[in-house]
Design an enzyme around this catalytic site. Structure first.
Site, mmCIF file in Angstrom:
data_model
loop_
_atom_site.group_PDB
_atom_site.id
_atom_site.type_symbol
_atom_site.label_atom_id
_atom_site.label_comp_id
_atom_site.label_asym_id
_atom_site.label_seq_id
_atom_site.Cartn_x
_atom_site.Cartn_y
_atom_site.Cartn_z
ATOM 1 N N LYS A 1 0.857 -1.184 0.000
ATOM 2 C CA LYS A 1 0.000 0.000 0.000
ATOM 3 C C LYS A 1 0.890 1.230 0.000
ATOM 4 C CE LYS A 1 -2.923 2.847 2.885
ATOM 5 N NZ LYS A 1 -3.884 2.978 3.988
ATOM 6 N N GLY B 1 -8.602 8.605 9.736
ATOM 7 C CA GLY B 1 -8.897 8.676 11.167
ATOM 8 C C GLY B 1 -10.009 9.642 11.546
ATOM 9 N N ASN C 1 -9.146 1.250 9.593
ATOM 10 C CA ASN C 1 -8.424 0.917 10.817
ATOM 11 C C ASN C 1 -9.104 1.556 12.031
ATOM 12 O OD1 ASN C 1 -4.870 0.657 11.632
ATOM 13 N ND2 ASN C 1 -6.590 0.564 13.003
ATOM 14 N N THR C 2 -9.103 2.894 12.068
ATOM 15 C CA THR C 2 -9.592 3.601 13.257
ATOM 16 C C THR C 2 -11.066 3.341 13.544
ATOM 17 O OG1 THR C 2 -8.015 5.314 12.635
ATOM 18 C CG2 THR C 2 -9.518 5.846 14.410
ATOM 19 N N ALA D 1 -9.837 4.898 4.150
ATOM 20 C CA ALA D 1 -9.809 6.019 5.096
ATOM 21 C C ALA D 1 -11.120 6.788 5.145
ATOM 22 C CB ALA D 1 -8.679 7.003 4.784
ATOM 23 N N GLY D 2 -11.495 7.151 6.373
ATOM 24 C CA GLY D 2 -12.619 8.059 6.573
ATOM 25 C C GLY D 2 -13.906 7.414 7.030
#
Lengths: 67, 263
Positions: free
Chosen positions: B105, B166, B214-215, B192-193
């Site tokens: 990535k 995040g 992830n987050t 993301a997001g």
């Protein structure tokens, strides 16, 4: 003595130390790591044969959690 | 799903059953990491490359012992890299670390406040990495033209952001994600997001091939439960996309027959 830098920190090593010996000294044998000396990757297959020289800048990296 | 209606995600010629890709950062400990990743059903997981003994509790198992490459497809990232040079160097080390594994990535960040990608630097790094044999999954802005260019360059997947890394803000620009999907010649993953399960479903309903997060999982009060929720949301969103939603109408349309009513 050999003065080298490992992950940004100075380290004094005995004369004629191989990459493999440094890995053992640092208790990293058997761990999944990658090594770069002066910006060049030293493949695992060459860890025994590559000797460190004074002034070498050594990076030892591993995997950690990340997104 | 049964064998007959198998719907795999194919990246660089490899089939995956799960369309949810997860990061392995920000968890309380290795046990929570492992349990959340298992609950997510993800087969591709991202890791970061750092100097040894940084970001690790002494004595704690290594992430690759807990989540072994024999079981998961490891996707090394270039998080924290702000130049093409740093990103390339990081992935060269990752490839050595992972015994020549070429899938990666790529993200080259432009700014600490937004963590938006520096796209010129990203393209420069992608070009070098592809020439060197890497299979590049590229984190990018939600720009349809850039997505096309990156696919033409040979990236194996394009990964537009839904919102800043995040942030948990969800898909901020669904129209652009749709444009990217419409023109795509390689898998499109929202990276993301995403903040919660409905965000993941929304992304999948736009027709993207997968979601990377992830987050949204690690930052939930109960990460393992959220991982299970995301697993279902990604599958639900995929099935809804394949099913094709009903048209939106301005006024009501009765679901029951309007004839044969009792007087």
């Amino acid at each position: 003595m050999l003065d080298v830098i490992v992950n940004g920190e100075s380290r004094a090593l005995a004369e004629s130390v191989s990459v493999k010996q440094l890995i053992q000294d640092m208790d990293l044998q058997g761990k999944r790591i990658a090594i770069e000396i002066n910006g060049e990757i030293v493949p695992a297959s060459q860890h025994s044969s590559v000797q460190l020289s004074s002034g070498d800048n050594i990076e030892i990296v591993g995997a950690i959690g990340g997104g | 799903m049964t064998q007959s209606n198998k719907d795999p995600l194919v990246i660089a010629g490899v089939e995956y059953n799960s369309r949810l890709l997860v990061g392995t950062g920000k968890y309380k400990d290795m046990d929570e990491t492992r349990e959340a990743i298992e609950a997510s059903g993800a087969e591709i997981i991202t890791i970061a490359i750092r100097r040894t003994n940084i970001g690790q509790t002494p004595g704690e198992a290594n992430i690759l012992d807990v989540l072994p490459p024999e079981k998961y497809t490891i996707l090394p990232n270039t998080a924290g890299c702000y130049t093409a040079k740093d990103a390339i160097r990081t992935l060269m080390l990752a490839r050595e670390l992972l015994d020549g594994h070429p899938l990666c990535k790529l993200e080259v960040l432009g700014d600490e406040k937004t963590l938006y990608p520096d796209m010129p630097a990203t393209m420069e790094a992608a070009e070098t990495l592809i020439k060197d044999g890497f299979q590049v999954m590229v984190y990018m802005n939600d720009d349809p033209i850039l997505a096309k260019r990156l696919a033409e360059m040979g990236c194996v997947a394009v990964m537009p952001l839904a919102a800043p890394i995040g942030s948990g803000l969800g898909v901020r620009n669904p129209h652009n994600i749709r444009f990217i999907v419409e023109e795509a010649t390689v898998p499109v993953l929202v990276d993301a997001g995403v903040g919660t399960a409905s965000d993941a479903a929304v992304a999948m309903e736009l027709g993207v091939d997968g979601v990377l997060m992830n987050t949204a999982i690690a930052g939930a009060n109960k990460p393992v439960l959220m991982a299970a929720a995301m697993n279902k949301a990604v599958q639900a969103g995929r099935e809804a996309w394949l099913a094709g939603r009903m048209p939106r109408k301005a006024y009501a349309s009765a679901s029951s027959p309007e004839t044969g009513l009792i007087d």
